[in-house]
Scaffold this motif. Structure first.
Motif, PDB file in Angstrom:
ATOM      1  N   VAL A 311       0.833  -1.203   0.000  1.00 45.42           N
ATOM      2  CA  VAL A 311       0.000   0.000   0.000  1.00 45.42           C
ATOM      3  C   VAL A 311       0.868   1.254   0.000  1.00 45.42           C
ATOM      4  O   VAL A 311       0.593   2.231  -0.711  1.00 45.42           O
ATOM      5  CB  VAL A 311      -0.950  -0.008   1.214  1.00 45.42           C
ATOM      6  N   THR A 312       1.940   1.217   0.811  1.00 41.92           N
ATOM      7  CA  THR A 312       2.859   2.367   0.837  1.00 41.92           C
ATOM      8  C   THR A 312       3.489   2.588  -0.531  1.00 41.92           C
ATOM      9  O   THR A 312       3.582   3.728  -1.021  1.00 41.92           O
ATOM     10  CB  THR A 312       3.955   2.153   1.891  1.00 41.92           C
ATOM     11  N   HIS A 313       3.912   1.501  -1.164  1.00 43.12           N
ATOM     12  CA  HIS A 313       4.502   1.622  -2.502  1.00 43.12           C
ATOM     13  C   HIS A 313       3.469   2.110  -3.522  1.00 43.12           C
ATOM     14  O   HIS A 313       3.803   2.908  -4.405  1.00 43.12           O
ATOM     15  CB  HIS A 313       5.089   0.279  -2.946  1.00 43.12           C
ATOM     16  N   ILE A 314       2.234   1.646  -3.396  1.00 43.95           N
ATOM     17  CA  ILE A 314       1.181   2.114  -4.305  1.00 43.95           C
ATOM     18  C   ILE A 314       0.955   3.609  -4.120  1.00 43.95           C
ATOM     19  O   ILE A 314       0.811   4.362  -5.092  1.00 43.95           O
ATOM     20  CB  ILE A 314      -0.130   1.334  -4.067  1.00 43.95           C
ATOM     21  N   HIS A 315       0.924   4.038  -2.855  1.00 41.94           N
ATOM     22  CA  HIS A 315       0.783   5.469  -2.555  1.00 41.94           C
ATOM     23  C   HIS A 315       1.894   6.268  -3.220  1.00 41.94           C
ATOM     24  O   HIS A 315       1.650   7.257  -3.931  1.00 41.94           O
ATOM     25  CB  HIS A 315       0.798   5.657  -1.031  1.00 41.94           C
ATOM     26  N   HIS A 316       3.147   5.838  -3.020  1.00 41.66           N
ATOM     27  CA  HIS A 316       4.268   6.581  -3.594  1.00 41.66           C
ATOM     28  C   HIS A 316       4.313   6.463  -5.121  1.00 41.66           C
ATOM     29  O   HIS A 316       4.686   7.410  -5.809  1.00 41.66           O
ATOM     30  CB  HIS A 316       5.581   6.090  -2.994  1.00 41.66           C
ATOM     31  N   LEU A 317       3.899   5.281  -5.622  1.00 37.95           N
ATOM     32  CA  LEU A 317       3.851   5.113  -7.073  1.00 37.95           C
ATOM     33  C   LEU A 317       2.870   6.106  -7.684  1.00 37.95           C
ATOM     34  O   LEU A 317       3.171   6.764  -8.687  1.00 37.95           O
ATOM     35  CB  LEU A 317       3.425   3.682  -7.419  1.00 37.95           C
ATOM     36  N   TYR A 318       1.713   6.221  -7.072  1.00 34.09           N
ATOM     37  CA  TYR A 318       0.714   7.159  -7.585  1.00 34.09           C
ATOM     38  C   TYR A 318       1.206   8.601  -7.461  1.00 34.09           C
ATOM     39  O   TYR A 318       1.077   9.392  -8.402  1.00 34.09           O
ATOM     40  CB  TYR A 318      -0.600   6.981  -6.834  1.00 34.09           C
ATOM     41  N   GLU A 319       1.773   8.921  -6.311  1.00 33.33           N
ATOM     42  CA  GLU A 319       2.291  10.277  -6.101  1.00 33.33           C
ATOM     43  C   GLU A 319       3.353  10.621  -7.141  1.00 33.33           C
ATOM     44  O   GLU A 319       3.307  11.691  -7.763  1.00 33.33           O
ATOM     45  CB  GLU A 319       2.876  10.376  -4.692  1.00 33.33           C
ATOM     46  N   GLN A 320       4.304   9.697  -7.355  1.00 41.63           N
ATOM     47  CA  GLN A 320       5.373   9.968  -8.313  1.00 41.63           C
ATOM     48  C   GLN A 320       4.849   9.951  -9.748  1.00 41.63           C
ATOM     49  O   GLN A 320       5.384  10.647 -10.608  1.00 41.63           O
ATOM     50  CB  GLN A 320       6.498   8.941  -8.149  1.00 41.63           C
ATOM     51  N   SER A 321       3.799   9.166  -9.992  1.00 43.30           N
ATOM     52  CA  SER A 321       3.237   9.151 -11.345  1.00 43.30           C
ATOM     53  C   SER A 321       2.618  10.490 -11.708  1.00 43.30           C
ATOM     54  O   SER A 321       2.620  10.894 -12.878  1.00 43.30           O
ATOM     55  CB  SER A 321       2.183   8.049 -11.465  1.00 43.30           C
TER      56      SER A 321
END
Length: 631
Positions: A311-321
């Protein structure tokens, strides 16, 4: 901005495909190594949990303790082997990711910059385009982080699949409980991502301005006025105010994130408690053996940690995307505003360049910089563009070079509209010596050869350019000659005077060896003797069939021009050779300007004040206090 958790999940496949494509172009071998290592780790995790279950079954069986330990020993060795294998694969994955990340960041930045260097000049000067570029800058580092977070998701997902398989074998009801523990955290991370991105977009201009102030405070060129005029404390105060505002924004975000974290942690704690209560009920009601229950507890702990990581990686993935999308938008904007790569070739220099009723207006300005201008420039001529400040001389020269296209009217080369020509071919025939020419923070060699970078090691050509510009005296003063760094802020760097820099700029133009030389105030920092010599050398280039366009305020330097064009408030008011413009006929704009400038150099006048008056004023300090002076 749509940033609900479901919307993020729907975008994951697209983001994943984009990231993998970027990584594949950067380093396909490293990407394959990472993928294999992630799969191997997942397998090792599943195997380790199953082996752990066998250990627990052996330990909880009936019989002497020694026998149970001996029976569990092979499974324990398999657990250790799986752990060691997973650790080895993590190290391999870490190394491959470390190799892949910087390459992706470089590729992302390069993909934008290779478009930016071809953007039309009028767009480079627009504030909206610069805002897009500044926003896109975040995408360069975001590209690298996208790789890291995508791989983190894959790793966590593989581990989660392995754990889920084990839990499904142990008892199916444990699977939804695993997900329930993480849902609150997922909601909190999405809210944090939305707030961070929105804050960056709102404060983007603020960050740009703060960066500009930081550069001014440490600028070598600004240093004299910062000290003598006392501007340093003023700028420092402005910088501090902006830094304080930025700090307040970070504090606001931190407080909001703390409240969100508290709420999500409380909810996660409740769901975790409920999960273990269910597990306890299964154990106490005989639905689950004790060994299986212990394995399930380990799997739930491992799975919950993996889900939270995912979930943390998904959060950061979305933020960086979001930042990566800004880079993509900036890249597309640059491509849309780019100088066309197509057009008719221009293999030979033009015999005639004609302006036909040309009007040019800068973006976001109401008044035109040029208004209905028509003129002709022929091959081998020395053409002077003169007029007061703001008359349109420099703008006209940039239209001539192909840097701008007319708002209306046409600029044609041998009868072909500039818009229809291949602009790279047009540029290949032009050399510039601009009033605000770039003082590159490179070596002297690079500063001259940058006009023809492919010939940077052609020493004979460099020496010829230095001889033409009388720059050998400049080189003689440099500690490492051609290889001296011309930027004082770096180790071994030196600072050149204004006149020395102008000699370097003239050498750069000569080194380019173009058919059309445009000089905009090329001698403004030279002493009178050097200025006269420089103008003679520029004039001599016309004898080699070079076309010289001279933009200057020094009207005495245009006496030998073949034709002089006089501009006033963007309009062409008169033209002709020096003798024609100084005659009694016509508007006499040039004649008035020339006589006004010449008046400044008369021996009986200084700054328009009669010499007799100056002498009287100079005598005043010798008068007595009674005569009204203070001595």
């Amino acid at each position: 901005m749509n940033a609900s958790f479901l919307s993020i999940l729907r975008q994951i496949p697209t983001l994943f495909r984009h990231t993998v494509s970027l990584a594949w172009h950067a380093d396909p071998w490293a990407l394959v190594v990472v993928a294999v290592a992630q799969l191997g780790q997942a397998a090792a995790t599943a195997f380790g949990l199953l082996a752990t279950n066998r250990v627990l079954v052996s330990l909880f069986a009936a019989g002497p303790t020694a026998d149970r330990v001996r029976e569990a020993l092979p499974s324990l060795l398999w657990v250790a082997a799986a752990s060691a294998f997973a650790a080895t694969l993590r190290a391999v994955s870490f190394a491959a990711t470390g190799r892949l990340g910087p390459k992706v960041e470089r590729l992302a930045g390069l993909s934008m910059m290779e478009q930016v260097i071809r953007v039309e000049m009028e767009h480079i000067e627009r504030s909206d385009f610069h805002a897009a570029l500044d926003s896109g800058q975040h995408g360069q580092t975001a590209a690298r982080r996208l790789i890291e977070h995508t791989l983190g998701i894959v790793e966590a997902l593989m581990a989660l699949i392995a754990v889920s398989g084990v839990l499904a074998v142990l008892h199916p009801v444990l699977l939804p409980l695993l997900v329930a523990v993480v849902v609150p955290k997922a909601w909190g991370t999405v809210r944090a991502a939305r707030r961070t991105y929105e804050s960056v977009q709102i404060w983007l201009e603020h960050v740009r301005q703060q960066g500009a102030l930081r550069r001014l405070l440490i600028s070598q060129r600004a240093a004299p006025e910062l000290r003598v005029h006392g501007a340093g404390p003023f700028l420092l105060d402005q910088f501090d105010q902006m830094a304080a505002q930025a700090a307040d924004e970070q504090t606001r975000l931190a407080h909001l994130e703390a409240r969100t974290e508290l709420a999500t942690s409380a909810l996660s704690g409740l769901t975790a408690g409920a999960t273990y209560a269910v597990l306890g009920w299964l154990l106490t009601h005989g639905q689950l053996p004790l060994a299986a229950g212990a394995t399930a507890a380990l799997a739930l702990t491992s799975g919950t940690a993996g889900l939270r990581r995912m979930v943390t990686h998904i959060h950061h993935l979305y933020e960086q995307s979001l930042f990566m999308n800004d880079l993509i938008r900036a890249r597309e904007e640059a491509r849309r505003r780019a100088i066309p790569a197509t057009g008719a070739p221009v293999p030979e220099p033009p015999e005639v360049i004609a302006f036909d009723r040309v009007t040019f207006r800068y973006p976001e300005r109401a008044a035109p910089a040029l208004d209905d201008v028509s003129l002709t420039i022929r091959k081998g001529q020395v053409v002077a563009l003169v007029g007061a400040n703001g008359s349109g001389k420099t703008t006209l020269s940039k239209l001539l070079a192909g840097l701008y296209l007319p708002t209306s009217g046409t600029v044609s080369w041998d009868g072909t509209d500039l818009r229809a020509l291949r602009r790279d071919d047009v540029f290949a025939h032009v050399a510039l010596v601009l009033q605000n020419f770039k003082q590159w923070p490179f070596t002297a060699r690079a500063n001259v050869a940058i006009s023809r970078p492919d010939a940077i090691h052609d020493t004979a050509r460099l020496d010829a350019a230095a001889a033409y510009a009388d720059a050998h005296s400049v080189l003689a003063d440099l500690p490492h000659g051609w290889d001296t760094l011309c930027e004082k802020g770096y180790e071994g760097g030196v600072d050149l005077s204004g006149g020395q820099w102008q000699r370097v700029a003239l050498a750069r133009a000569y080194f380019r060896d173009a058919d059309i030389l445009i000089c905009d105030e090329p001698t403004s920092s030279m002493d009178p003797a050097a200025e006269i010599d420089a103008f003679h050398k520029i004039r001599a280039l016309a004898s080699k069939d070079q076309t010289i366009v001279l933009v200057t305020h020094r009207l005495h330097s245009v006496k030998e021009a073949d034709v002089i064009y006089v501009l006033d408030e963007g309009r062409l008011v008169e033209h002709g050779d020096f003798a024609t413009l100084m005659s009694a006929d016509g508007p006499q704009v040039f004649r008035r300007l020339f006589e006004l400038q010449s008046h400044q150099y008369r021996t009986d006048t200084l700054d328009g004040v009669p010499a007799q008056r100056i002498r009287s004023r100079d005598a005043m300090p010798d008068q007595s206090p009674a005569a009204g002076t203070t001595g």
